[in-house]
Each structure stands twice: as C-alpha cells, then as structure tokens.
Design an enzyme around this catalytic site. Structure first.
Site, PDB file in Angstrom:
ATOM      1  N   LYS A  64      -8.554   7.287 -10.944  1.00  0.00           N
ATOM      2  CA  LYS A  64      -8.878   6.196 -10.535  1.00  0.00           C
ATOM      3  C   LYS A  64     -10.655   7.440 -10.588  1.00  0.00           C
ATOM      4  O   LYS A  64     -12.031   6.779 -10.554  1.00  0.00           O
ATOM      5  CB  LYS A  64      -9.957   5.863  -9.286  1.00  0.00           C
ATOM      6  CG  LYS A  64      -8.073   5.044  -8.618  1.00  0.00           C
ATOM      7  CD  LYS A  64      -8.219   3.583  -9.576  1.00  0.00           C
ATOM      8  CE  LYS A  64      -7.670   2.667  -9.055  1.00  0.00           C
ATOM      9  NZ  LYS A  64      -7.880   1.250  -9.656  1.00  0.00           N
ATOM     10  N   SER A  89      -7.542  -0.432  -1.917  1.00  0.00           N
ATOM     11  CA  SER A  89      -6.838   0.321  -0.776  1.00  0.00           C
ATOM     12  C   SER A  89      -6.688   1.638  -0.893  1.00  0.00           C
ATOM     13  O   SER A  89      -6.556   2.184   0.137  1.00  0.00           O
ATOM     14  CB  SER A  89      -5.259  -0.139  -1.403  1.00  0.00           C
ATOM     15  OG  SER A  89      -5.076   0.486  -2.173  1.00  0.00           O
ATOM     16  N   GLU A 215       5.681  -0.972 -12.913  1.00  0.00           N
ATOM     17  CA  GLU A 215       5.484  -1.634 -11.651  1.00  0.00           C
ATOM     18  C   GLU A 215       6.680  -1.395 -10.724  1.00  0.00           C
ATOM     19  O   GLU A 215       8.003  -1.646 -10.983  1.00  0.00           O
ATOM     20  CB  GLU A 215       4.921  -2.954 -12.468  1.00  0.00           C
ATOM     21  CG  GLU A 215       3.704  -3.552 -12.592  1.00  0.00           C
ATOM     22  CD  GLU A 215       3.865  -5.218 -13.653  1.00  0.00           C
ATOM     23  OE1 GLU A 215       3.085  -5.686 -12.657  1.00  0.00           O
ATOM     24  OE2 GLU A 215       4.353  -5.587 -13.510  1.00  0.00           O
ATOM     25  N   GLY A 219       6.391  -6.161  -6.837  1.00  0.00           N
ATOM     26  CA  GLY A 219       4.888  -6.338  -7.634  1.00  0.00           C
ATOM     27  C   GLY A 219       4.797  -6.049  -8.928  1.00  0.00           C
ATOM     28  O   GLY A 219       4.063  -5.870  -9.863  1.00  0.00           O
ATOM     29  N   ASP A 221       4.130  -8.196 -11.249  1.00  0.00           N
ATOM     30  CA  ASP A 221       2.750  -9.673 -11.760  1.00  0.00           C
ATOM     31  C   ASP A 221       2.617  -9.793 -13.532  1.00  0.00           C
ATOM     32  O   ASP A 221       2.001 -10.118 -14.466  1.00  0.00           O
ATOM     33  CB  ASP A 221       1.191  -9.533 -10.862  1.00  0.00           C
ATOM     34  CG  ASP A 221       0.589  -7.981 -10.832  1.00  0.00           C
ATOM     35  OD1 ASP A 221       1.594  -7.299 -10.622  1.00  0.00           O
ATOM     36  OD2 ASP A 221       0.099  -7.921 -11.585  1.00  0.00           O
ATOM     37  N   SER A 315      -0.285   9.760 -11.552  1.00  0.00           N
ATOM     38  CA  SER A 315      -1.659   8.970 -11.183  1.00  0.00           C
ATOM     39  C   SER A 315      -2.293   9.427  -9.585  1.00  0.00           C
ATOM     40  O   SER A 315      -3.093   9.124 -10.098  1.00  0.00           O
ATOM     41  CB  SER A 315      -1.724   7.131 -11.067  1.00  0.00           C
ATOM     42  OG  SER A 315      -0.194   6.801 -10.336  1.00  0.00           O
TER      43      SER A 315
END
Length: 333
Positions: A64, A89, A215, A219, A221, A315
């Site tokens: 990030k 989060s 995923e 979750g 989506d 990640s």
C-alpha cells in the site's frame, strides 16, 4: 498533470503502463525495492518455479505504501496544506500516515473499531489522527468523505484512484524486471487496486502472461462480479483476512480487471493460516492473512501451476506477534 492524475487515460482506460513507469520514478529511493524470495521446498510442493515478491518487507509493511506515496507526493502545495483523509482497516492507513509524514502534511484515518491492534498503533505512531467506525453497520466510504468535506481534507482512496493503482503496479514492474519472464502472476484481490496496477504493468511487459486473482472464500465479490459482468456487492465478509474485507470491487479497478484477469481463485481461512506458518518456518518471513492468500491459492492447486514460472505477490506482513500467535493457535478465528 499526467493522464492518470487527471483520472482519464486514453480510450477511457483508468491507467496506462506509462503511468506505472512514472510512479516507479516517483517512489524510487523512498519505497523499498523489495526482494524476490525463492524456496526449493515450495517449488517441490507445487512443481513450479515460485518467485515471491516480498511486499511484507515494504515500508509500513505492505504494498500500500507504493500507491499512497505516489498519490500524496503528487498533491499541490495547497492540497498538502489542507491535509489528507483515508479509510482503511490498517495497511493503507499506515501507508497514508507514513506518506503524509514524509511529505510534511497531516493525515486523518477512518479505521474500523475491530482493526488489528498492531495496525492501529502503527498508524498512530506515524502521526495520523484516527476516527473509528463500525464496519458492519456503517458505510466507511460515505463516512470518510463526509469527514473529509467537514474538515477540508483531500481524500486518498485505498484502491479506486488512478495514482494509487499506478503506484501499486510498480510491484509487478519490479518483479518482472528482477525475476525475468513469468508464465503466471498471482495477486491478492480486495478492492482490486493491486491487481489493476499489476495487470497494467504485466500485460505491457508480458502480453501472454496469465493473471490470477485470489480472494478469501467468504469475500468473493470480485469473483461474483466477473461472473456477472458487473460489480456485485456482498455483505462485509467475515474472514481473518482483514485486508480483504471489501464489499464490492472499485469502479475504476473493475474496468481494468474485468478485461485482464483470467481467473479468480478462492481460499479458506484455514489455508491462509497454514500458509503463514509455512512461510514462517521454511522461508523465514512473516505475512498476515491477506498477504498469504496468493501463495495459499497456488499451494491449494498444485497441478494448476506445475511446470510454470509463477510470480506471487506476498502483499503484506502486518501481523503483530500476539495476533500471529492467536491465528496459529486458532484463538483468533
């Protein structure tokens, strides 16, 4: 201002490879060029050559930082004077807090009440002001944008932003530059920013590369959205992978991922913990549940990757000692 900064690349594409290249130049010397880890044990288990991009060793503990710094370092003097705001989060929260401190502005971060303690402490230590919310009852983006409007802050989204996506894409750019050609690239997916950036970079350098997203099973989506051909919203998922507790893919990220992603694999929470332990014991590196998801998918489908050179994005590594131990013991889930 680049096309990515303006929010519109040619032909309606959110970002281009040139935007990723520009981001690489902007973060050079600030973000870590994280190592590519290898393991004969993992190769033997999968029959593949695995090349692990260790973003758990990135500044602020996750990929990030790439996108956050690319976005915040590009703000005008007037915008920097106002300060920035985000909702996260933990990993993007830390990245924004650190990036803001590095460029001399202030950060306000909306975090869920149940965010991992280590992530909240680190965000505060980087100098951010934290506002909490209930992730299961409140819409974090709506609440954060209202907060930004009330306080005059500049929003820095976690994924649905061209500058953020371009910054995240530098992870794949570095991996391919350092490790060489790949047959497959496996990337954790939440809002889709990491995959959107990595897909943009990987397709430009390796047109035939296979792109696989991962995923948590709870979750899914993005998997549902790709199957439907449009964004699908799900309830906030209950999973130990707090970095992947997103209800719906980003609008901009989905425009890229719906064209580029070949498949989305799902992993159970138990597999995430098993992979965290394996990486700790055999590769001597610490990852959090979300950071383990891509490798967990490869390990769970060994025949799928046999004989291939597979890039895997680890990640993030923001799992405090207490939470890591609780996850491994089963006490945290």
């Amino acid at each position: 201002m680049s096309q990515a900064e303006a929010g519109h690349a040619p032909g309606g594409v959110p970002i281009t490879f040139e935007d990723v290249r520009a981001a690489a130049g902007r973060i050079a010397g600030v973000a870590h060029r994280t190592p590519v880890l290898t393991s004969r044990t993992l190769d033997t288990m999968t029959g593949a050559t695995l090349l692990l991009k260790a973003e758990n060793l990135q500044r602020a503990g996750a990929f990030k930082f790439r996108g956050a710094y690319n976005r915040i370092s590009s703000l005008t003097a007037d915008e920097l004077a106002r300060g920035v705001c985000t909702w996260s989060s933990g990993n993007h929260a830390q990245a924004v807090a650190l990036s803001a401190a590095l460029v001399g502005t202030r950060a306000t971060v909306l975090m869920p009440e149940d965010a991992p303690v280590a992530k909240r402490i680190a965000t505060e230590q980087y100098g951010a002001t934290i506002v909490t919310y209930d992730r299961y009852r409140e819409d974090r983006e709506v609440k954060a944008r209202l907060l930004a409007e009330e306080r005059g802050l500049v929003p820095v989204p976690a994924f649905d932003d061209p500058m953020v996506m371009a910054g995240q894409g530098t992870a794949a750019l570095e991996l391919i530059e350092d490790a060489g050609p790949l047959d497959t690239l496996v990337v954790p997916m939440s809002g889709g920013g990491l995959m959107a950036g990595c897909a943009t970079a990987a397709r430009a350098l390796l047109p035939d590369v296979e792109l696989i997203g991962v995923e948590p099973a709870a979750g899914n989506d993005t998997a549902l959205s790709l199957a439907a051909g449009e964004r699908v919203r799900i309830p906030v998922p209950h999973t130990i992978a707090d970095g992947q507790q997103v209800e719906i893919p980003g609008a901009l990220t989905f425009e890229i991922n719906r064209r580029e992603v070949d498949e989305v694999l799902l992993v159970e929470d138990a597999a995430l913990v098993e992979t965290m332990v394996l990486l700790f014991e055999r590769v001597k590196t610490v990852v959090e549940p979300s950071g383990a998801s891509a490798l967990a998918a490869v390990l769970g489908n060994p025949g799928r990757f046999a004989g291939r050179r597979v890039g895997v994005i680890l990640s993030g590594g923001n799992a405090g000692a207490a939470r890591f131990a609780a996850l491994v013991s089963g006490a945290a889930w």
